[in-house]
Design a protein around this motif. Structure first.
Motif, short mmCIF file in Angstrom:
data_model
loop_
_atom_site.label_atom_id
_atom_site.label_comp_id
_atom_site.label_asym_id
_atom_site.label_seq_id
_atom_site.Cartn_x
_atom_site.Cartn_y
_atom_site.Cartn_z
N HIS A 246 47.78 22.16 36.69
CA HIS A 246 47.39 20.81 37.08
C HIS A 246 48.30 20.32 38.20
O HIS A 246 49.48 20.64 38.23
N GLY A 247 47.69 19.53 39.13
CA GLY A 247 48.44 18.94 40.23
C GLY A 247 49.23 17.73 39.74
O GLY A 247 49.28 17.46 38.56
N PRO A 248 49.84 17.02 40.67
CA PRO A 248 49.62 17.02 42.11
C PRO A 248 50.11 18.24 42.91
O PRO A 248 49.70 18.39 44.05
N ALA A 249 50.98 19.06 42.37
CA ALA A 249 51.40 20.24 43.14
C ALA A 249 50.18 21.12 43.41
O ALA A 249 49.28 21.21 42.57
N THR A 250 50.16 21.74 44.57
CA THR A 250 49.09 22.70 44.85
C THR A 250 49.66 24.11 45.06
O THR A 250 48.91 25.08 45.02
N ALA A 251 50.97 24.20 45.30
CA ALA A 251 51.60 25.51 45.51
C ALA A 251 52.25 25.97 44.20
O ALA A 251 52.76 25.14 43.43
N PRO A 252 52.26 27.27 43.93
CA PRO A 252 52.87 27.76 42.69
C PRO A 252 54.39 27.65 42.71
O PRO A 252 55.00 27.57 43.78
N ALA A 253 54.98 27.63 41.51
CA ALA A 253 56.44 27.65 41.41
C ALA A 253 56.90 29.09 41.63
O ALA A 253 56.41 29.99 40.95
N PRO A 254 57.84 29.34 42.59
CA PRO A 254 58.30 30.71 42.81
C PRO A 254 58.87 31.32 41.53
O PRO A 254 59.61 30.67 40.79
N MET A 255 58.51 32.56 41.31
CA MET A 255 58.82 33.24 40.04
C MET A 255 59.84 34.35 40.28
O MET A 255 59.91 34.91 41.38
N PHE A 256 60.62 34.67 39.26
CA PHE A 256 61.59 35.76 39.36
C PHE A 256 61.31 36.79 38.26
O PHE A 256 60.98 36.41 37.14
N GLU A 257 61.48 38.07 38.63
CA GLU A 257 61.44 39.10 37.59
C GLU A 257 62.77 39.09 36.85
O GLU A 257 63.81 38.75 37.45
N THR A 258 62.74 39.49 35.60
CA THR A 258 64.00 39.52 34.84
C THR A 258 64.15 40.88 34.12
O THR A 258 63.16 41.55 33.83
N ARG A 259 65.39 41.25 33.87
CA ARG A 259 65.67 42.40 32.99
C ARG A 259 67.04 42.14 32.35
O ARG A 259 67.83 41.34 32.87
N ILE A 260 67.26 42.80 31.24
CA ILE A 260 68.52 42.57 30.53
C ILE A 260 69.32 43.88 30.49
O ILE A 260 68.80 44.91 30.04
N ARG A 261 70.55 43.79 31.00
CA ARG A 261 71.39 45.00 31.01
C ARG A 261 71.88 45.31 29.60
O ARG A 261 71.81 44.47 28.70
N ARG A 262 72.41 46.51 29.42
CA ARG A 262 72.88 46.91 28.08
C ARG A 262 73.92 45.94 27.52
O ARG A 262 73.98 45.69 26.32
N ASP A 263 74.77 45.40 28.40
CA ASP A 263 75.81 44.49 27.91
C ASP A 263 75.28 43.07 27.67
O ASP A 263 76.04 42.14 27.40
N GLY A 264 73.96 42.88 27.81
CA GLY A 264 73.36 41.57 27.51
C GLY A 264 73.30 40.63 28.70
O GLY A 264 72.91 39.47 28.55
N THR A 265 73.66 41.11 29.89
CA THR A 265 73.57 40.24 31.08
C THR A 265 72.15 40.21 31.60
O THR A 265 71.51 41.27 31.76
N ILE A 266 71.67 39.01 31.86
CA ILE A 266 70.33 38.87 32.42
C ILE A 266 70.43 39.07 33.92
O ILE A 266 71.30 38.50 34.58
N GLN A 267 69.52 39.89 34.45
CA GLN A 267 69.44 40.07 35.90
C GLN A 267 68.09 39.56 36.39
O GLN A 267 67.09 39.66 35.68
N VAL A 268 68.10 39.00 37.58
CA VAL A 268 66.85 38.47 38.14
C VAL A 268 66.69 38.96 39.57
O VAL A 268 67.67 39.28 40.24
#
Ligand code: FES
Length: 272
Positions: A246-268
């Motif tokens: 739903h608007g008023p926005a017409t452009a999407p929110a930029p998205m990031f891929e994520t992954r989680i390292r073995r030590d539990g750190t989130i990477q994007v």
């Protein structure tokens, strides 16, 4: 003007309720604001009619152009009014005068067409030229609103310039609350980060509409899809891909891929 502005903006928001019509008027289905492109058709018809008048062209062609511009003015105004109702007050002040100018131009062109249909070509042409002058002033204010006050452009396109490609450490998974969005910084930009169990959703935190803080928004389900609602004007984005529900926005929110390292750190990394 602030009092009539508040009353009118509230009336528009109440009448044009959140739903398909409001989204259509904002331009959500085409991914761009609808008002500017419609306005260019209307003003283009009126400018062409004035040029024909000045060059001594066919009066029937000028009448047709005037009528087309007048017919286009109604949906153009509806789209503009809907966008205007979800702006900041400083922008609404300029938009109010822009609207008053364009309504005056519409009145002048309508009167011009009536006079021409009654056979009064000369006064009809004078009204057209006056209407074009007023319409240009309205268009100037529309340009000021869009380019100086940034009402309408996408406010979240800078991710590609501010975040290098590749994976970046964000924070440990255990530091994130479950089911509640928070803000985290990555270099120059602020991110919306939502943990749901072991899954993490990351979007740019600035709402594409007017840069509202998405991490302060409500989480809702829309047709079985998890979404976030911007706290400022209610733009709604799918959490799966950042697209606009739903608007008023017409452009999407930029998205990031994520992954989680073995030590539990989130990477994007920015989604390309
Ligand atoms: S800033 Fe207006 S909807 Fe988000």
């Amino acid at each position: 003007m602030d009092r009539p502005i508040r009353v009118l903006a509230k009336a528009v928001r109440t009448r044009v309720k959140r739903g398909w019509l409001r989204d259509l008027l904002h331009g959500v289905p085409i991914g761009e604001p609808l008002h500017p492109s419609m306005a260019s058709v209307t003003l283009g018809c009126w400018t062409s009619a004035a040029l024909l008048d000045a060059a001594g062209g066919d009066p029937r062609a000028a009448r047709l152009l005037l009528a087309t511009g007048i017919a286009g003015a109604l949906p153009t105004a509806a789209a503009g009014l809907t966008d205007w109702s979800s702006l900041h007050l400083e922008q609404q002040r300029v938009g109010f005068v822009h609207m008053a100018g364009n309504l005056t131009a519409l009145g002048l062109f309508s009167a011009s067409l009536m006079l021409r249909l009654k056979g009064h070509e000369r006064p009809g042409k004078i009204l057209s030229f006056t209407g074009l002058g007023v319409g240009m002033l309205g268009a100037y204010l529309g340009g000021h609103l869009a380019y100086r006050q940034a009402a309408g452009p996408n406010h979240a396109p800078q991710v590609a310039h501010l975040v290098p490609l590749g994976w970046h450490d964000l924070c440990p998974l255990k530091d994130l609350p479950d089911g509640r969005p928070v803000a985290r910084r990555l270099g120059y930009i602020q991110l919306f980060v939502l943990r749901r169990g072991e899954a993490v959703t990351v979007l740019a935190d600035h709402c594409p509409h007017l840069a509202g803080p998405l991490h302060q928004g409500r989480l809702v389900m829309e047709n079985g899809e998890a979404c976030v609602v911007c706290p400022w004007h209610g733009s709604t984005f799918r959490l799966d891909d950042g697209s606009v529900r739903h608007g008023p926005a017409t452009a999407p929110a930029p998205m990031f891929e994520t992954r989680i390292r073995r030590d539990g750190t989130i990477q994007v990394r920015p989604m390309t």
